[in-house]
Write a protein that holds these residues in place. Structure first.
Motif, PDB file in Angstrom:
ATOM      1  N   THR A  29      -5.257   0.395  -1.122  1.00  0.00           N
ATOM      2  CA  THR A  29      -5.369  -0.584  -0.049  1.00  0.00           C
ATOM      3  C   THR A  29      -6.288  -1.724  -0.449  1.00  0.00           C
ATOM      4  O   THR A  29      -6.377  -2.717   0.233  1.00  0.00           O
ATOM      5  CB  THR A  29      -5.960   0.054   1.218  1.00  0.00           C
TER       6      THR A  29
ATOM      7  N   SER B 249       0.831  -1.203   0.000  1.00  0.00           N
ATOM      8  CA  SER B 249       0.000   0.000   0.000  1.00  0.00           C
ATOM      9  C   SER B 249       0.864   1.251   0.000  1.00  0.00           C
ATOM     10  O   SER B 249       0.542   2.250  -0.637  1.00  0.00           O
ATOM     11  CB  SER B 249      -0.898   0.034   1.237  1.00  0.00           C
ATOM     12  N   LEU B 250       1.925   1.172   0.737  1.00  0.00           N
ATOM     13  CA  LEU B 250       2.787   2.346   0.888  1.00  0.00           C
ATOM     14  C   LEU B 250       3.218   2.867  -0.480  1.00  0.00           C
ATOM     15  O   LEU B 250       3.234   4.069  -0.721  1.00  0.00           O
ATOM     16  CB  LEU B 250       4.013   1.978   1.720  1.00  0.00           C
TER      17      LEU B 250
ATOM     18  N   GLN C 209      -0.194   3.203  -3.096  1.00  0.00           N
ATOM     19  CA  GLN C 209      -1.203   4.178  -2.657  1.00  0.00           C
ATOM     20  C   GLN C 209      -2.606   3.594  -2.734  1.00  0.00           C
ATOM     21  O   GLN C 209      -3.572   4.341  -2.846  1.00  0.00           O
ATOM     22  CB  GLN C 209      -1.127   5.460  -3.499  1.00  0.00           C
TER      23      GLN C 209
END
Lengths: 337, 337
Positions: free
Chosen positions: B64, B58-59, B62
């Motif tokens: 989830t 996710s980091l 961007q």
DNA sequence: CCGCTGAACTTAACCGGTTCACTATACCTA
DNA sequence: TAGGTATAGTGAACCGGTTAAGTTCAGCGG
């Protein structure tokens, strides 16, 4: 699309004229920050509307502060007519909200649902997994536990490889109270519409019925249902066909009991004069049935709360978490028995 | 605690004798990987039981792959007795599951619930936010939309700063059909038990009633309820007191209609001989009420599905997402009218 | 007056993936 | 055979936080 750029720690740090680390400590409420600096940082946070990026945080802390609640595939059916899951969800939700954790709801749909849930949990998307009502010998709780993921079940799992902690209600005790109430009011031919026998709730409620009748030396008459109203209707019809002289019936769920009431009316039987009826659940609707239903109340909301509390304990690494909790049930006497 | 070390990309790469990048491409199904290597990597993944870390992914991406569904605080009350939210949840859940997205359920409890939800969404914990039933002029949808977060409402928001897309049903049309049915069967004094006027559903159902009666030149008689069974009971009593000669009532929810039936029986009125009753919702229970309830069916499950589908479109950046969808309602004629 | 202690802050190394820029190998054409 | 071009794989930067280790500096006792 107003894709506003979200400010980062870096931005806040620059704004406040300090380092990222300091901002981080302020944001996380560390003590070792001078009041003036803390003030400045908070001000910058406010100005920029900074909110920490959850993914980045999770990556390093290894926590997500969210917890999954798994509804078995049957929930789909049950959802359309049952208030068990909503009540569980509500209880869990309240408790988690108080602890500032997020509830992630998952349904193990028909397909590869099980696998999806496992992947999801193992991927570290949640800190723990709660199961709402286990069906038969579901391997998932055990599998997750083996992976080192905190797991807790509502309803005793029938057989989990590594035994997983659970929260359940005293099914047998409640049923026993109900059946004794029937016996105590002079009923002699007490039948039952049982729940599905691949669920502990179904098994134990039936066991409560059987044991109590047996020790009273009364005859047993059992028909199986699946907790739905429809199965209550057909179950009652079957029972009446098998023993037209029955004078009471313990029904393993309120929804089925509602169906039984309809079938009894259809058959011209008066409740409770001819046949006494006791249900199990104490849903709202049972207060308004005709006649109002005598039933065994199980504290569903409390179950949800307890489930969540236990999970929070497990996650926080508390040492002495009791491995199982059984909540009491209570006979609510209304007019049907 | 069996805190098994979770293998990382690095570990898999070493095992398969390739670089992290290659493993990543295999895992994400890239095309530019030779079959033999892909094989080897998959084998290593299998052996080690590798599952990608969601936070890390996710980091950088961007995204989830999970989507929030917000239940307003009233859900707590409603949950205890209503089947609207469960049905929405179910519909949404099915659709999201098919799209391999996760459903995150949030309840905006009494306290700082709103703020929590906003923080949560802005923190990037979810890719979008769906609202199940908006209460009055809730500022939250607008606030999130302004932050650039995809938002969609079930039920037209009464006034959102930047107008947010929504999914709703044709309240007025359904009610009009119901009232016309009453008029068509000769009813002259048609009352209504309305829903809460701080919800669009309440407002529009009342408008449907008023408009239809007005254009038919018939008198109006309105009493307010809050969608609960209890308010249906008291509402019906009030109506009977105000106009003992009324011969029909349109009730803005099935639960209230159920209450109305109870109150009518209590008052000695026969349904539909003396008073015709039409509800709104078509919950399961209405098929089993006494008499079975004529009602306006709203496709709640379909609403949930549509809600989810629209959200998926928004997230995927599809260009021509219709900003609102109104689903049809249908009059289900049973015995009560 | 000096070195020591501890408070307050900064630097930099991670967390575990994704992806861009780049290299190496194989294939093809002139 | 040399040079060009796909094709497959590698190296390293980066996402945005947390936190251990290191630095600075004021205060203080000897």
């Amino acid at each position: 699309m107003t894709t506003r750029e979200r400010p980062t720690l870096e931005a806040v740090a620059r704004r406040a004229g300090v380092s990222r680390a300091t901002v981080s400590r302020v944001v996380n409420g560390s003590t070792t920050v001078a009041a003036t600096i803390r003030e400045a940082v908070n001000h910058a946070v406010e100005e920029l509307g900074y909110v920490p990026n959850q993914a980045a945080r999770s990556l390093v802390t290894q926590r997500t502060d969210s917890i999954a609640l798994i509804l078995p595939e049957t929930a789909n059916r049950v959802f359309s007519d049952d208030l068990f899951f909503p009540a569980i969800i509500r209880g869990v939700g309240m408790e988690l909200e108080a602890a500032d954790k997020q509830l992630v709801l998952m349904m193990t749909g028909s397909e590869a649902g099980h696998h999806r849930v496992e992947r999801y949990a193992v991927a570290g998307h949640v800190d723990g997994v709660m199961f709402a009502s286990i069906h038969g010998a579901d391997p998932l709780p055990g599998a997750l536990a083996r992976r080192g993921i905190p797991v807790i079940c509502s309803g005793r799992p029938m057989n989990a490889e590594p035994p997983v902690p659970y929260v359940d209600v005293d099914h047998a005790g409640g049923v026993a109270a109900a059946v004794r109430h029937l016996i105590g009011t002079g009923r002699q031919r007490i039948a039952t519409i049982a729940g599905p026998q691949d669920m502990v709730a179904g098994v134990e409620r039936l066991a409560g019925y059987t044991d109590t009748l047996r020790s009273a030396g009364l005859p047993e008459l059992v028909v199986a249902g699946d907790f739905t109203r429809e199965s209550g209707i057909t179950g009652m019809r079957t029972l009446l066909a098998q023993d037209p002289a029955l004078d009471a019936v313990f029904v393993a769920s309120d929804l089925m009991a509602h169906g039984a009431l309809l079938a009894l009316r259809e058959a011209g039987r008066r409740v409770p004069a001819d046949v006494a009826v006791i249900g199990f659940d104490d849903f709202e609707i049972s207060r308004y049935s005709d006649p109002p239903l005598t039933t065994v109340r199980q504290p569903i909301g409390e179950m949800g709360r307890t489930l969540a509390r236990q999970m929070l304990r497990l996650i926080s690494g508390e040492p002495d978490v009791p491995e199982s909790i059984v909540l009491p049930t209570e006979l609510i006497v209304r007019d049907s028995a």
